[in-house]
Design a protein around this motif. Structure first.
Motif, PDB file in Angstrom:
ATOM      1  N   LEU A  27       4.364  -7.042 -16.884  1.00 59.24           N
ATOM      2  CA  LEU A  27       4.118  -5.608 -17.002  1.00 59.24           C
ATOM      3  C   LEU A  27       5.409  -4.862 -17.294  1.00 59.24           C
ATOM      4  CD1 LEU A  27       1.684  -5.077 -13.978  1.00 59.24           C
ATOM      5  CD2 LEU A  27       1.074  -5.353 -16.386  1.00 59.24           C
ATOM      6  N   VAL A  28       6.472  -5.259 -16.597  1.00 61.76           N
ATOM      7  CA  VAL A  28       7.777  -4.619 -16.798  1.00 61.76           C
ATOM      8  C   VAL A  28       8.288  -4.896 -18.209  1.00 61.76           C
ATOM      9  CG1 VAL A  28      10.180  -4.549 -16.021  1.00 61.76           C
ATOM     10  CG2 VAL A  28       8.332  -4.716 -14.335  1.00 61.76           C
ATOM     11  N   ASP A  29       8.166  -6.135 -18.639  1.00 65.24           N
ATOM     12  CA  ASP A  29       8.639  -6.505 -19.979  1.00 65.24           C
ATOM     13  C   ASP A  29       7.881  -5.761 -21.073  1.00 65.24           C
ATOM     14  OD1 ASP A  29      10.437  -8.217 -18.833  1.00 65.24           O
ATOM     15  OD2 ASP A  29       9.270 -10.038 -19.212  1.00 65.24           O
ATOM     16  N   ALA A  30       6.651  -5.382 -20.786  1.00 65.94           N
ATOM     17  CA  ALA A  30       5.843  -4.663 -21.766  1.00 65.94           C
ATOM     18  C   ALA A  30       6.199  -3.181 -21.831  1.00 65.94           C
ATOM     19  CB  ALA A  30       4.359  -4.820 -21.446  1.00 65.94           C
ATOM     20  N   GLY A  31       7.143  -2.762 -20.975  1.00 64.64           N
ATOM     21  CA  GLY A  31       7.587  -1.374 -20.999  1.00 64.64           C
ATOM     22  C   GLY A  31       6.647  -0.414 -20.293  1.00 64.64           C
ATOM     23  N   LEU A  32       5.928  -0.925 -19.307  1.00 61.97           N
ATOM     24  CA  LEU A  32       4.963  -0.107 -18.579  1.00 61.97           C
ATOM     25  C   LEU A  32       5.640   1.116 -17.945  1.00 61.97           C
ATOM     26  CD1 LEU A  32       1.876  -0.606 -17.830  1.00 61.97           C
ATOM     27  CD2 LEU A  32       2.743  -1.174 -15.554  1.00 61.97           C
ATOM     28  N   ALA A  33       5.069   2.301 -18.144  1.00 59.29           N
ATOM     29  CA  ALA A  33       5.610   3.533 -17.562  1.00 59.29           C
ATOM     30  C   ALA A  33       4.905   3.891 -16.257  1.00 59.29           C
ATOM     31  CB  ALA A  33       5.488   4.686 -18.554  1.00 59.29           C
ATOM     32  N   THR A 232      12.002  -4.495 -11.184  1.00 60.60           N
ATOM     33  CA  THR A 232      12.114  -3.044 -11.082  1.00 60.60           C
ATOM     34  C   THR A 232      10.762  -2.391 -11.355  1.00 60.60           C
ATOM     35  OG1 THR A 232      14.405  -3.139 -11.817  1.00 60.60           O
ATOM     36  CG2 THR A 232      13.301  -1.008 -11.962  1.00 60.60           C
ATOM     37  N   CYS A 233      10.387  -1.464 -10.483  1.00 63.34           N
ATOM     38  CA  CYS A 233       9.084  -0.809 -10.580  1.00 63.34           C
ATOM     39  C   CYS A 233       9.256   0.611 -11.122  1.00 63.34           C
ATOM     40  CB  CYS A 233       8.411  -0.764  -9.209  1.00 63.34           C
ATOM     41  SG  CYS A 233       6.783   0.016  -9.215  1.00 63.34           S
ATOM     42  N   PRO A 234       8.447   1.007 -12.117  1.00 63.59           N
ATOM     43  CA  PRO A 234       8.570   2.358 -12.665  1.00 63.59           C
ATOM     44  C   PRO A 234       8.099   3.459 -11.708  1.00 63.59           C
ATOM     45  CG  PRO A 234       6.711   1.219 -13.659  1.00 63.59           C
ATOM     46  CD  PRO A 234       7.448   0.200 -12.841  1.00 63.59           C
ATOM     47  N   GLU A 235       7.254   3.098 -10.735  1.00 61.21           N
ATOM     48  CA  GLU A 235       6.765   4.071  -9.748  1.00 61.21           C
ATOM     49  C   GLU A 235       6.834   3.452  -8.343  1.00 61.21           C
ATOM     50  OE1 GLU A 235       3.493   6.847 -11.718  1.00 61.21           O
ATOM     51  OE2 GLU A 235       2.889   4.732 -11.824  1.00 61.21           O
ATOM     52  N   PRO A 236       8.040   3.220  -7.830  1.00 63.02           N
ATOM     53  CA  PRO A 236       8.175   2.523  -6.547  1.00 63.02           C
ATOM     54  C   PRO A 236       7.573   3.272  -5.367  1.00 63.02           C
ATOM     55  CG  PRO A 236      10.267   3.478  -7.229  1.00 63.02           C
ATOM     56  CD  PRO A 236       9.343   3.591  -8.394  1.00 63.02           C
ATOM     57  N   GLU A 237       7.398   4.580  -5.495  1.00 65.63           N
ATOM     58  CA  GLU A 237       6.830   5.352  -4.391  1.00 65.63           C
ATOM     59  C   GLU A 237       5.334   5.094  -4.212  1.00 65.63           C
ATOM     60  OE1 GLU A 237       6.167   7.758  -8.082  1.00 65.63           O
ATOM     61  OE2 GLU A 237       7.784   6.518  -7.269  1.00 65.63           O
ATOM     62  N   LEU A 238       4.712   4.423  -5.176  1.00 65.80           N
ATOM     63  CA  LEU A 238       3.266   4.206  -5.121  1.00 65.80           C
ATOM     64  C   LEU A 238       2.865   2.816  -4.631  1.00 65.80           C
ATOM     65  CD1 LEU A 238       2.084   5.878  -8.457  1.00 65.80           C
ATOM     66  CD2 LEU A 238       2.214   6.883  -6.170  1.00 65.80           C
ATOM     67  N   THR A 239       3.814   1.905  -4.549  1.00 66.92           N
ATOM     68  CA  THR A 239       3.454   0.527  -4.223  1.00 66.92           C
ATOM     69  C   THR A 239       4.473  -0.083  -3.274  1.00 66.92           C
ATOM     70  OG1 THR A 239       2.763  -1.575  -5.194  1.00 66.92           O
ATOM     71  CG2 THR A 239       4.684  -0.496  -6.192  1.00 66.92           C
ATOM     72  N   MET A 240       4.321  -1.361  -2.991  1.00 69.11           N
ATOM     73  CA  MET A 240       5.235  -2.065  -2.102  1.00 69.11           C
ATOM     74  C   MET A 240       5.476  -3.472  -2.627  1.00 69.11           C
ATOM     75  SD  MET A 240       3.606  -0.882   1.557  1.00 69.11           S
ATOM     76  CE  MET A 240       5.083  -1.110   2.510  1.00 69.11           C
ATOM     77  N   GLY A 241       6.649  -4.011  -2.312  1.00 70.69           N
ATOM     78  CA  GLY A 241       6.930  -5.394  -2.672  1.00 70.69           C
ATOM     79  C   GLY A 241       6.269  -6.351  -1.701  1.00 70.69           C
ATOM     80  N   THR A 242       6.310  -5.995  -0.411  1.00 70.96           N
ATOM     81  CA  THR A 242       5.654  -6.777   0.634  1.00 70.96           C
ATOM     82  C   THR A 242       5.082  -5.808   1.646  1.00 70.96           C
ATOM     83  OG1 THR A 242       7.157  -8.653   0.382  1.00 70.96           O
ATOM     84  CG2 THR A 242       5.943  -8.503   2.439  1.00 70.96           C
ATOM     85  N   SER A 243       3.794  -5.825   1.856  1.00 68.72           N
ATOM     86  CA  SER A 243       3.162  -4.930   2.822  1.00 68.72           C
ATOM     87  C   SER A 243       3.221  -5.543   4.212  1.00 68.72           C
ATOM     88  CB  SER A 243       1.719  -4.645   2.408  1.00 68.72           C
ATOM     89  OG  SER A 243       1.024  -5.856   2.198  1.00 68.72           O
ATOM     90  N   GLN A 244       2.847  -4.769   5.215  1.00 68.86           N
ATOM     91  CA  GLN A 244       2.901  -5.246   6.592  1.00 68.86           C
ATOM     92  C   GLN A 244       2.057  -6.503   6.758  1.00 68.86           C
ATOM     93  OE1 GLN A 244       1.292  -1.783   8.593  1.00 68.86           O
ATOM     94  NE2 GLN A 244      -0.731  -2.706   8.695  1.00 68.86           N
TER      95      GLN A 244
END
Length: 294
Positions: A27-33, A232-244
Motif C-alpha cells: 500500500l505504501v509503495d503504491a503511494g497511498l494517501a 510509514t503510515c500516511p494517517e498514523p492517527e487512525l491506526t496502530m502497529g500493534t493493538s492491545q
C-alpha cells in the motif's frame, strides 16, 4: 468518493487486500494517501490514548519503568551462588509486579541483534514478487509471510506485515527460509534458545522449584520467530502497529529497535518500554501465568 457506511463491504475489502499479497508495504509503495477502512481503529480511543484499555492513562512518571536485569555470567554458568540468588529475586519481583522485564548481558551479541533487525527489514523491503512466493494463511507451514494473522477476525487490522518462522522443536528446511535473512535467523534463533533455557531455569527457581522443572515440562522446546515490519503510515492517527493484547506463549523474547513505541500495562497505566541498546524484552506469557507449574 467516500464510501458510505451502508455500502461498505468489509469482507470484500479484506479479501481484496489479502489477495493482493502485497501487504501493508505494498500500500505504501503504491503511494497511498489515505489508509483503507479495514485499518481504522475507533477514533476516540486512538485520540485518548495510544494503547487504550478502558480509560487507562499513559504514564510519564520516571518511577514507572520496566525492570532491567543483568544476566552476566548466568547464561554461561559462570555466576556465583550469591549472584544467582540476587538475579532469581529480581526475576521473581519482575514477574510478580510487572510480567515484563528487560535483560542485558544475556549472551546474544549486539551485532547479532542488529543483523537480525536488518535482516527482517531486508526481507520486507524486497520486491513484492519475491515475497509473495511465501505469502500464506496456512498456519501449518513453518515459514510464511502475511499481514495480521487475525485479519478476518479482528475488529480492525494493524498496520504491519510479518515474516513467521517456526524454528523449534523441528526447524524448517534451509530452503524454506528466505535467503535474504536465512543466516541471521538461524544464528539468532540458536542463541535465543540458549537464553530461553537459562530464563526457564531462573523462573523455576523463582517459584521455589528445581532449576530443570520447566524444561522437563517441555516449556523450552518450541520457538517461533515473528519478524514484524511497520512501514510509514500516511494517517498514523487512525491506526496502530500493534493493538492491545496478551501473548499466549509461556515466554516471549522481544527485540525492538531503538525507535521504541512498545508499552506495557502496569497498575492500570500504559508505561513506555524505553529501548536499551543491546537489551531484550521478556514477556511472561499467559500460559506461564495461568498454568499450575507445581
Amino acid at each position: 468518493m467516500e464510501v458510505t457506511s451502508s455500502k461498505y463491504d468489509r469482507k470484500t475489502e479484506l479479501k481484496a487486500f489479502d489477495d493482493s499479497k502485497a501487504g501493508v508495504k505494498g500500500l505504501v509503495d503504491a503511494g497511498l494517501a489515505k489508509i483503507p477502512r479495514i485499518f481504522i481503529h475507533e477514533q476516540n480511543k486512538i485520540i485518548n490514548n495510544h494503547h487504550p484499555i478502558g480509560n487507562s492513562p499513559s504514564c510519564d512518571d520516571s518511577s514507572f519503568s520496566t525492570p532491567v536485569i543483568s544476566l552476566k555470567g548466568i547464561v554461561s554458568g559462570e555466576e556465583d551462588a550469591s549472584q544467582r540468588r540476587q538475579v532469581i529475586d529480581q526475576v521473581r519481583h519482575a514477574c510478580e509486579k510487572w510480567g515484563f522485564f528487560q535483560v542485558v548481558d544475556h549472551g546474544v551479541p549486539v551485532h547479532v541483534l542488529e543483523e537480525m533487525i536488518d535482516g527482517i527489514r531486508r526481507f520486507h523491503e524486497q520486491d513484492q514478487v519475491v515475497k509473495e512466493e511465501i505469502y500464506s494463511r496456512d498456519y501449518a507451514k513453518k515459514v510464511y509471510y502475511n499481514t495480521n494473522f487475525d485479519l478476518y477476525q479482528a475488529p480492525a487490522a494493524n498496520w504491519r506485515d510479518t515474516l513467521s518462522c517456526v524454528m523449534a522443536p523441528r526447524a524448517p528446511d534451509l530452503g524454506e527460509l528466505p535467503s535474504v535473512c536465512r543466516d541471521v535467523v538461524i544464528d539468532y534463533s540458536e542463541k535465543v534458545k540458549a537464553l530461553g533455557v537459562a530464563l526457564f531455569e531462573l523462573l523455576s527457581q523463582a517459584l521455589g522449584l528445581n532449576p530443570n522443572h520447566l524444561k522437563e515440562l517441555g516449556c523450552a522446546e518450541g520457538l517461533v520467530l515473528f519478524g514484524h515490519y511497520y512501514p510509514t503510515c500516511p494517517e498514523p492517527e487512525l491506526t496502530m502497529g500493534t493493538s492491545q493484547h496478551t501473548d499466549s506463549s509461556f515466554l516471549t523474547v522481544l527485540l525492538q529497535d531503538q525507535i521504541g513505541g512498545l508499552q506495557v500495562l502496569h497498575e492500570n497505566q500504559w508505561v513506555d518500554v524505553t529501548p536499551i541498546h543491546g537489551a531484550l524484552v521478556i514477556n511472561l506469557g499467559d500460559m506461564s501465568q495461568a498454568t499450575n507449574l507445581k
